[in-house]
Design a protein around this motif. Structure first.
Motif, mmCIF file in Angstrom:
data_model
loop_
_atom_site.group_PDB
_atom_site.id
_atom_site.type_symbol
_atom_site.label_atom_id
_atom_site.label_comp_id
_atom_site.label_asym_id
_atom_site.label_seq_id
_atom_site.Cartn_x
_atom_site.Cartn_y
_atom_site.Cartn_z
ATOM 1 N N THR A 125 0.816 -1.212 0.000
ATOM 2 C CA THR A 125 0.000 0.000 0.000
ATOM 3 C C THR A 125 0.848 1.260 0.000
ATOM 4 O O THR A 125 0.349 2.353 -0.273
ATOM 5 N N ARG A 126 2.118 1.122 0.312
ATOM 6 C CA ARG A 126 3.018 2.268 0.295
ATOM 7 C C ARG A 126 3.738 2.308 -1.046
ATOM 8 O O ARG A 126 4.277 1.306 -1.500
ATOM 9 N N ARG A 127 3.788 3.426 -1.673
ATOM 10 C CA ARG A 127 4.403 3.553 -2.988
ATOM 11 C C ARG A 127 5.907 3.464 -2.866
ATOM 12 O O ARG A 127 6.530 4.167 -2.076
ATOM 13 N N LEU A 128 6.500 2.606 -3.672
ATOM 14 C CA LEU A 128 7.943 2.459 -3.674
ATOM 15 C C LEU A 128 8.586 3.642 -4.392
ATOM 16 O O LEU A 128 7.974 4.262 -5.261
ATOM 17 N N PRO A 129 9.831 3.984 -4.047
ATOM 18 C CA PRO A 129 10.548 4.992 -4.819
ATOM 19 C C PRO A 129 10.626 4.579 -6.289
ATOM 20 O O PRO A 129 10.637 3.398 -6.615
ATOM 21 N N LYS A 130 10.717 5.552 -7.188
ATOM 22 C CA LYS A 130 10.665 5.270 -8.622
ATOM 23 C C LYS A 130 11.774 4.328 -9.057
ATOM 24 O O LYS A 130 11.577 3.413 -9.847
ATOM 25 N N SER A 131 12.982 4.533 -8.510
ATOM 26 C CA SER A 131 14.101 3.667 -8.895
ATOM 27 C C SER A 131 13.849 2.227 -8.480
ATOM 28 O O SER A 131 14.161 1.291 -9.207
ATOM 29 N N ASN A 132 13.241 2.042 -7.286
ATOM 30 C CA ASN A 132 12.954 0.686 -6.813
ATOM 31 C C ASN A 132 11.878 0.029 -7.648
ATOM 32 O O ASN A 132 11.904 -1.171 -7.901
ATOM 33 N N GLU A 133 10.875 0.822 -8.099
ATOM 34 C CA GLU A 133 9.823 0.252 -8.930
ATOM 35 C C GLU A 133 10.407 -0.272 -10.237
ATOM 36 O O GLU A 133 10.057 -1.349 -10.708
ATOM 37 N N THR A 134 11.308 0.507 -10.842
ATOM 38 C CA THR A 134 11.922 0.085 -12.105
ATOM 39 C C THR A 134 12.732 -1.184 -11.921
ATOM 40 O O THR A 134 12.660 -2.119 -12.720
ATOM 41 N N GLU A 135 13.488 -1.239 -10.793
ATOM 42 C CA GLU A 135 14.327 -2.414 -10.538
ATOM 43 C C GLU A 135 13.477 -3.645 -10.279
ATOM 44 O O GLU A 135 13.806 -4.747 -10.727
ATOM 45 N N THR A 136 12.352 -3.462 -9.543
ATOM 46 C CA THR A 136 11.478 -4.586 -9.232
ATOM 47 C C THR A 136 10.900 -5.194 -10.495
ATOM 48 O O THR A 136 10.757 -6.407 -10.618
ATOM 49 N N LYS A 137 10.536 -4.337 -11.475
ATOM 50 C CA LYS A 137 9.968 -4.843 -12.712
ATOM 51 C C LYS A 137 10.966 -5.686 -13.487
ATOM 52 O O LYS A 137 10.598 -6.583 -14.234
ATOM 53 N N LYS A 138 12.265 -5.342 -13.328
ATOM 54 C CA LYS A 138 13.292 -6.076 -14.063
ATOM 55 C C LYS A 138 13.490 -7.480 -13.514
ATOM 56 O O LYS A 138 13.934 -8.380 -14.229
ATOM 57 N N LEU A 139 13.217 -7.650 -12.208
ATOM 58 C CA LEU A 139 13.422 -8.951 -11.583
ATOM 59 C C LEU A 139 12.196 -9.818 -11.841
ATOM 60 O O LEU A 139 11.126 -9.574 -11.311
ATOM 61 N N CYS A 140 12.344 -10.798 -12.662
ATOM 62 C CA CYS A 140 11.233 -11.677 -13.003
ATOM 63 C C CYS A 140 11.483 -13.059 -12.418
ATOM 64 O O CYS A 140 12.448 -13.263 -11.683
ATOM 65 N N GLU A 141 10.654 -14.006 -12.766
ATOM 66 C CA GLU A 141 10.787 -15.354 -12.229
ATOM 67 C C GLU A 141 12.110 -15.970 -12.650
ATOM 68 O O GLU A 141 12.504 -15.891 -13.825
ATOM 69 N N GLY A 142 12.797 -16.605 -11.700
ATOM 70 C CA GLY A 142 14.077 -17.239 -11.995
ATOM 71 C C GLY A 142 15.256 -16.305 -11.865
ATOM 72 O O GLY A 142 16.385 -16.690 -12.164
ATOM 73 N N VAL A 143 15.018 -15.058 -11.448
ATOM 74 C CA VAL A 143 16.095 -14.088 -11.286
ATOM 75 C C VAL A 143 16.270 -13.792 -9.797
ATOM 76 O O VAL A 143 15.293 -13.569 -9.082
ATOM 77 N N ILE A 144 17.528 -13.839 -9.348
ATOM 78 C CA ILE A 144 17.824 -13.505 -7.954
ATOM 79 C C ILE A 144 18.813 -12.352 -7.930
ATOM 80 O O ILE A 144 19.505 -12.089 -8.920
ATOM 81 N N ARG A 145 18.833 -11.629 -6.822
ATOM 82 C CA ARG A 145 19.832 -10.571 -6.668
ATOM 83 C C ARG A 145 20.861 -11.032 -5.656
ATOM 84 O O ARG A 145 20.526 -11.404 -4.532
ATOM 85 N N VAL A 146 22.123 -11.035 -6.057
ATOM 86 C CA VAL A 146 23.233 -11.501 -5.233
ATOM 87 C C VAL A 146 24.030 -10.294 -4.758
ATOM 88 O O VAL A 146 24.375 -9.413 -5.556
ATOM 89 N N HIS A 147 24.315 -10.248 -3.476
ATOM 90 C CA HIS A 147 25.107 -9.165 -2.894
ATOM 91 C C HIS A 147 26.477 -9.706 -2.510
ATOM 92 O O HIS A 147 26.586 -10.723 -1.830
ATOM 93 N N ALA A 148 27.528 -9.009 -2.952
ATOM 94 C CA ALA A 148 28.916 -9.388 -2.644
ATOM 95 C C ALA A 148 29.689 -8.127 -2.289
ATOM 96 O O ALA A 148 30.363 -7.536 -3.138
ATOM 97 N N PRO A 149 29.589 -7.651 -1.067
ATOM 98 C CA PRO A 149 30.148 -6.347 -0.690
ATOM 99 C C PRO A 149 31.667 -6.246 -0.797
ATOM 100 O O PRO A 149 32.197 -5.148 -0.823
#
Length: 487
Positions: free
Chosen positions: A434-458
């Motif tokens: 119900t809370r609107r995501l920031p625009k950059s996060n909305e764009t990134e979320t759309k890019k992540l589809c089924e079978g895609v994971i985000r890996v963090h390696a600091p």
């Protein structure tokens, strides 16, 4: 009051006589000797500011306490569900049909009592359950069919394996299930207000377990039982397991008072080389007796006594298992350490002459508070005392034998905790949408589809990367992507 175990009989006799209510014809002398020792230790001491007669809770207090312990305090207090750490709806959605019936019965009784007192009732029980879809599990699997001796290799979950959040949820479910289970067996539980006792500011004896642990953890981080209690167990295991009559033979009352004062003064720094095994045993029992909140807690002590009304031993063990899961963490850990020690004592009975039943008889008046009833006792009072002795020893005997099972979480309860987590997470996800995501996060979320994971390696130059998975991909393929970016 405790009553004797099923399938036994007892006749009123004097404390010094032999009782034959148990099939093994064990003597009651052990029990009465322990009681006499307790009374001698109290002679000359100031009486605690404690009510001699505990009053029963009224209906409103009883139901409010039950609903609060079941995690349904929002139904009683009227708090907004969105602000609760665990919304009542998430809990209610996981209940079985029998558990739902138990909650409905409690709510109906609570509302009816309020109406009789001309007070505003809480929401109608039909409104509470109108939008809730409960978890439908056959009753036989829920309450009378989950106990069976199993080996550790079968992938059991112990209570210590759960997170603090899961433990809270488990206590809610276990509380509702215990009431449902006892009700199905025709056992009515009673509850009394805890007695008022004078609190102490320092020392070792008469201090709540949580306070002792908070102080001990400043020097010993991660301590699960009070250091003094653990030290007493260690001394007894090192020097007392082969001592004849250990736990049964009382030490000098004057010597115990002296050691008590020394422990209150210097704690675990006492010169333990001067403490004899029988004195360590006396201090151990004294520590348990003087806890301001009993080891089995005021809340559940009366329910332990009700367990003796269950006819089948297998169902008694089931009830003890649920009660053990309801104990606060500090009480559960101390009880676990004590039961492990008592099993070691029994394993050396050839040397110390302490059988399982003898050990149970000695510990009964220490775990179940003994109250002196005067020198002149009627036949009915004598019989009552006999039943209390045998009943308390029977429960302790079951806990020693089945102690590994006591800390095992039944699979169906574990499933309900998982269901509760899922329901709670879904609610939180719904709120976040119900809370609107920031625009950059909305764009990134759309890019992540089924079978895609985000890996963090600091530690790499590229600290985050979206990876498309397939059946042939391995972990080294992912690390290779990051190493390529580094180059």
């Amino acid at each position: 009051m405790l009553s004797s175990p099923p399938a036994t009989s007892s006749s009123p006799v004097q404390p010094s006589h032999t009782v034959t209510s148990d099939p093994r014809h064990v003597t009651m002398e052990t029990y009465w000797t322990e009681v006499q020792s307790i009374e001698e230790e109290k002679e000359g001491e100031e009486e605690e500011d404690e009510e001699d007669e505990r009053k029963s809770m009224d209906e409103v207090e009883l139901e409010e306490a039950w609903l609060t312990e079941a995690g349904l305090f929002s139904l009683v207090m009227g708090s907004a569900e969105d602000t609760d750490p665990l919304p009542a709806g998430a809990l209610l959605s996981t209940l079985t049909r029998q558990q739902v019936a138990t909650v409905k019965r409690r709510l109906d009784n609570y509302n009816e009592t309020l109406r009789k007192r001309n007070r505003q009732p809480i929401r109608d029980v039909r409104d509470v359950f109108a939008q809730v879809r409960h978890w439908d599990v056959p009753w036989v699997c829920v309450s009378v069919g989950y106990f069976a001796p199993v080996s550790p290799s079968q992938g059991l979950t112990c209570v210590d394996d759960l997170s603090s959040c899961d433990l809270i949820q488990l206590s809610f479910i276990s509380h509702i299930e215990l009431s449902t289970f006892l009700l199905a067996l025709g056992i009515q539980t009673k509850r009394t207000r805890p007695p008022r006792r004078r609190t102490r500011d320092g020392g070792v004896f008469g201090i709540p377990l949580d306070s002792l642990l908070e102080n001990d953890r400043k020097k010993f981080p991660g301590a699960k039982v009070p250091v003094v209690f653990q030290k007493l167990l260690t001394v007894l295991e090192q020097t007392g397991l082969q001592t004849e009559g250990i736990l049964r033979v009382p030490g000098s009352a004057a010597r115990l008072k002296h050691l008590r004062r020394e422990l209150d003064r210097c704690g675990w720094g006492l010169d333990w080389s001067t403490v004899r095994p029988v004195e360590a045993a006396g201090l151990l029992k004294l520590f348990i007796r003087e806890l301001p909140i009993p080891l089995l807690t005021h809340t559940h002590l009366s329910t332990y006594r009700c367990v003796l009304g269950i006819s089948a031993v297998v169902h008694q063990v089931q009830a003890l298992q649920l009660l053990s899961l309801l104990l606060p963490e500090a009480h559960r850990d101390v009880l676990g350490a004590l039961l492990v020690f008592l099993r070691k004592v029994v394993s050396h009975q050839d040397q110390n002459r302490m059988s399982l039943w003898n050990v149970s008889m000695v510990m009964a008046p220490n775990l179940f508070a003994w109250r002196q009833r005067g020198n002149k006792r009627s036949v009915a009072k004598q019989r009552e005392e006999m039943e209390e002795a045998v009943g308390g020893a029977h429960l302790i005997r079951l806990m020693i034998i089945h102690q590994d099972l006591l800390w095992t979480v039944p699979n169906f309860l574990l499933s309900q905790v998982r269901q509760m987590n899922q329901a709670s997470n879904q609610k939180q996800s719904g709120l976040s949408r119900t809370r609107r995501l920031p625009k950059s996060n909305e764009t990134e979320t759309k890019k992540l589809c089924e079978g895609v994971i985000r890996v963090h390696a600091p530690l790499h130059t590229k600290v985050s990367m979206a990876i498309q998975l397939d059946d042939q991909m391995k972990a080294r393929d992912v690390t290779a992507r990051f190493e390529s970016e580094n180059r």
